[in-house]
Design a protein around this motif. Structure first.
Motif, PDB file in Angstrom:
ATOM      1  N   GLU A  73       0.835  -1.204   0.000  1.00  0.00           N
ATOM      2  CA  GLU A  73       0.000   0.000   0.000  1.00  0.00           C
ATOM      3  C   GLU A  73       0.872   1.257   0.000  1.00  0.00           C
ATOM      4  O   GLU A  73       0.557   2.236  -0.685  1.00  0.00           O
ATOM      5  N   ASN A  76       1.924   1.747  -3.568  1.00  0.00           N
ATOM      6  CA  ASN A  76       0.851   2.243  -4.438  1.00  0.00           C
ATOM      7  C   ASN A  76       0.507   3.701  -4.155  1.00  0.00           C
ATOM      8  O   ASN A  76       0.191   4.466  -5.078  1.00  0.00           O
ATOM      9  N   SER A  89      -4.757  -0.615  -3.608  1.00  0.00           N
ATOM     10  CA  SER A  89      -4.336  -1.517  -2.533  1.00  0.00           C
ATOM     11  C   SER A  89      -5.502  -2.343  -2.005  1.00  0.00           C
ATOM     12  O   SER A  89      -5.338  -3.509  -1.648  1.00  0.00           O
ATOM     13  N   GLN A 289      -0.117  -5.972   4.961  1.00  0.00           N
ATOM     14  CA  GLN A 289      -1.022  -4.880   4.602  1.00  0.00           C
ATOM     15  C   GLN A 289      -2.056  -4.625   5.700  1.00  0.00           C
ATOM     16  O   GLN A 289      -2.268  -3.487   6.122  1.00  0.00           O
TER      17      GLN A 289
END
Length: 349
Positions: A73, A76, A89, A289
């Motif tokens: 994430e 991104n 994400s 994540q």
């Protein structure tokens, strides 16, 4: 570079290859569907795919190194901004969970169809092994891939040398296809996009944890070349057995069975191992994540993810594959285009 740096580069390459080489790759179905069925054009598509794996794999890891990303994430968001990065994400979180369920279902199918054991037993044994290994974090992924990838390369060489003894070994350069040219031209982008979008879950933490960008560069080069090598050898072998090999659900298994029973069972074991390495990588990336956003214990996240995958796996390997992969491929292509266009800052010496 020092010997220790070379070792780290080889470890990165092994993880990269082990993450990409999942169930579809090891069975030969991905190679057949994305490359071999397009005849000689498939050969050129593999060469271009190899370049894309080297270039974009390096790009993902280098950016993660530069921004010290904790998860994909962070990558991104750095690439696409806060809002779009969050949306991408979130999609990737769903993709990772879905593909993990496909891998777990694949492991259960190997138990059921090849070892005459229960599908549910395969799911449970694989899930438990995955949980306890991932408690060790990245060390477990490095250790497993350091064993599995060399074995896969060895088996690939066995298939290659066996194919060399066939009279139509050069079929991969001459075989014809009825498919239009544009379909073969699109396959390198589709194939690389889907696989790299998933691989970022592991490539990002690798890049962030590596201290020397030269190690990343060599790891991406070796990993990309290794992926390309296995693709081209599989393509050569499948081309030599066309069109009959298309009747098999596991094309490479059909080739291995013709060699000997022992080779066939070794191959089946390798398929399971490749499914397992991809499962480890995807669950690990997913856990990082969720942990970053929720601060929940990583062990709890891993456990919940595996349980979710277990229930999703009840749908079956074939049904999950046919339903999820086309959708994920479309999403991944958008990510691929965006990251290919992104310009990186030069490395500070």
């Amino acid at each position: 570079m020092k010997l220790q740096d070379w070792i780290k580069s080889f470890q990165i390459a092994a993880i990269y290859m082990g993450t990409i080489v999942g169930a579809g790759f090891a069975t030969g179905q991905e190679i057949l569907q994305f490359f071999t069925r397009f005849g000689s054009w498939g050969t050129y598509a593999i060469i271009f795919s190899t370049f894309l794996f080297i270039w974009l794999g390096y790009k993902v890891m280098l950016l993660a190194y530069q921004i010290k990303a904790k998860s994909y994430e962070d990558l991104n968001i750095a690439l696409f901004g806060e809002k779009l990065g969050f949306i991408i994400s979130l999609f990737m979180l769903v993709v990772l969970l879905g593909v993990s369920a496909v891998m777990l279902a694949g492991a259960g199918t190997v138990f059921e169809e090849n070892f005459d054991l229960s599908y549910q037993l395969g799911l449970i044994v694989t899930g438990i092994a995955c949980f306890f290994l991932l408690l060790r974090g990245m060390h477990a992924i490095i250790a497993v891939n350091s064993i599995v990838v060399p074995i896969m390369l060895l088996f690939t060489l066995i298939i290659f040398f066996d194919t060399l003894q066939m009279p139509n070994t050069s079929s991969f350069l001459t075989i014809k296809t009825d498919y239009p040219l544009w379909t073969s031209l699109s396959t390198p982008f589709l194939y690389t996009a889907f696989n790299l979008a998933l691989a970022q879950a592991v490539l990002v933490p690798i890049g962030a944890q590596t201290k020397n960008p030269k190690i990343i560069k060599r790891g991406a080069l070796l990993g990309g070349l290794g992926i390309g090598f296995m693709l081209i050898v599989g393509h050569i072998a499948l081309s030599a057995h066309m069109p009959g090999v298309q009747q098999f659900a596991i094309p490479m298994g059909g080739i291995a069975r013709n060699m000997s029973v022992a080779v066939y069972y070794i191959y089946v074991t390798i398929i399971f191992a490749e499914v397992f390495t991809t499962l480890l990588a995807d669950i690990y990336g997913l856990a990082l994540q969720v942990h970053e956003r929720s601060k929940l214990p990583t062990s709890l996240i891993i456990f919940c993810a595996i349980v979710c995958c277990y229930f999703m796996s009840q749908i079956g390997f074939g049904n999950l594959l046919a339903t999820l992969y086309p959708l994920f491929g479309f999403i991944s292509l958008g990510w691929f285009i965006l990251i290919a266009r992104k310009r990186l800052e030069p490395i500070q010496k």
